[in-house]
Design an enzyme around this catalytic site. Structure first.
Site, PDB file in Angstrom:
ATOM      1  N   HIS A 121       0.819  -1.221   0.000  1.00  0.00           N
ATOM      2  CA  HIS A 121       0.000   0.000   0.000  1.00  0.00           C
ATOM      3  C   HIS A 121       0.850   1.267   0.000  1.00  0.00           C
ATOM      4  O   HIS A 121       1.902   1.343   0.618  1.00  0.00           O
ATOM      5  CB  HIS A 121      -0.950  -0.001   1.198  1.00  0.00           C
ATOM      6  N   ASP A 122       0.364   2.250  -0.756  1.00  0.00           N
ATOM      7  CA  ASP A 122       0.942   3.600  -0.814  1.00  0.00           C
ATOM      8  C   ASP A 122       2.339   3.641  -1.418  1.00  0.00           C
ATOM      9  O   ASP A 122       3.036   4.645  -1.296  1.00  0.00           O
ATOM     10  CB  ASP A 122       0.964   4.251   0.575  1.00  0.00           C
ATOM     11  N   GLY A 139       4.858  -1.386   2.661  1.00  0.00           N
ATOM     12  CA  GLY A 139       4.062  -0.179   2.466  1.00  0.00           C
ATOM     13  C   GLY A 139       4.908   1.084   2.407  1.00  0.00           C
ATOM     14  O   GLY A 139       5.972   1.175   3.026  1.00  0.00           O
TER      15      GLY A 139
END
Length: 262
Positions: A121-122, A139
């Site tokens: 994520h991100d 992440g």
């Protein structure tokens, strides 16, 4: 109509260009957008708020746009954005972002993401990046353009890797990797400059010499990081043909948050 295999399940709300191909038993959710020329092989799941650009090749058994693995995630409508001409091989997992960060995971153009790789994520993956088999981005990782990540490499959350760097096989990356560097190992160590990669990208001998000099300043002269930053800034005046390269290094060092790999 798109070339969708009759066994595929495509939500009627999904937006697929008429030239998109979808293979047998693939599943595409309602918030997915796929641009012209992209092919989706068999048994691929594309879900979440996911936007995929032109002329991508997504191989079988990929999981694209799934809920991320952050325990704080509560199903917020965060996104995954994939650019153009990427090759995404078997069993790759690409996750949406979190509201604790920018709420979007971004993958640029012309990347080569090999089997079993993971982008958490991100993350921000630039352009012309190669991720070899089983490479894993935790992440919030940022990968610059033209980076090569070797097989079985793990990158810690929030790590940044500068453009044109190369990470060797089975390395553990817990600190930021400056541009142009060749690193490997566990613990990670800087082994030199990614000269072969730079030559393949048509760097002139003068530019490569400047990169070698930046490596020497950072790693061979016993300087503090602040002294090295000043010396690299001065190098830009001494070697104007490499001004863009020294600026890239200076910008990276200014934004490093986890300390740089030594």
């Amino acid at each position: 109509m798109s070339a969708i295999h009759p066994t595929a399940i495509v939500d009627p709300k999904a937006e697929l260009d008429s030239s998109v191909e979808v293979g047998p038993y693939s599943v595409i959710g309602p918030n997915v957008k796929i641009a012209a020329g992209t092919t989706v092989a068999a048994h691929v799941v594309i879900e979440g708020h996911t936007s995929i650009g032109r002329d991508n090749r997504i191989f079988q058994f990929g999981s694209i746009g799934a809920a991320n693995q952050d325990k704080k995630y509560r199903g917020e409508p965060t996104r995954l954005v994939i650019g153009d001409r990427n090759t995404i091989r078997e069993f790759v997992t690409l996750h949406v972002g979190t509201v604790q960060d920018k709420a979007v995971t971004t993958i640029g153009d012309d990347n080569w993401i090999m089997a079993y790789s993971h982008v958490g994520h991100d993350c921000v993956v630039g352009n012309n990046v190669t991720m070899a088999n089983n490479s894993t981005l935790g992440g919030h990782v940022e990968i610059g353009d033209w980076v090569t990540v070797g097989g079985l490499v793990g990158l810690h959350q929030f790590v940044k890797v500068g453009a044109h760097a190369m990470i060797g096989f089975a390395s553990a990356v817990s600190q930021d990797v400056p541009p142009f560097m060749l690193v490997d190992g566990n613990p990670l160590a800087v082994r030199g400059v990614n000269v072969i990669g730079l030559r393949r990208r048509d760097f002139s001998p003068e530019r490569i010499a400047a990169v070698r000099q930046m490596h020497k300043i950072l790693y061979r002269e016993g300087r503090t990081l602040e002294d090295a930053k000043a010396a690299i800034a001065a190098l830009a005046r001494e070697m104007p043909e490499a001004a863009g390269d020294t600026a890239l290094m200076s910008e990276f060092l200014a934004g490093a948050t986890r300390g740089i790999a030594r």
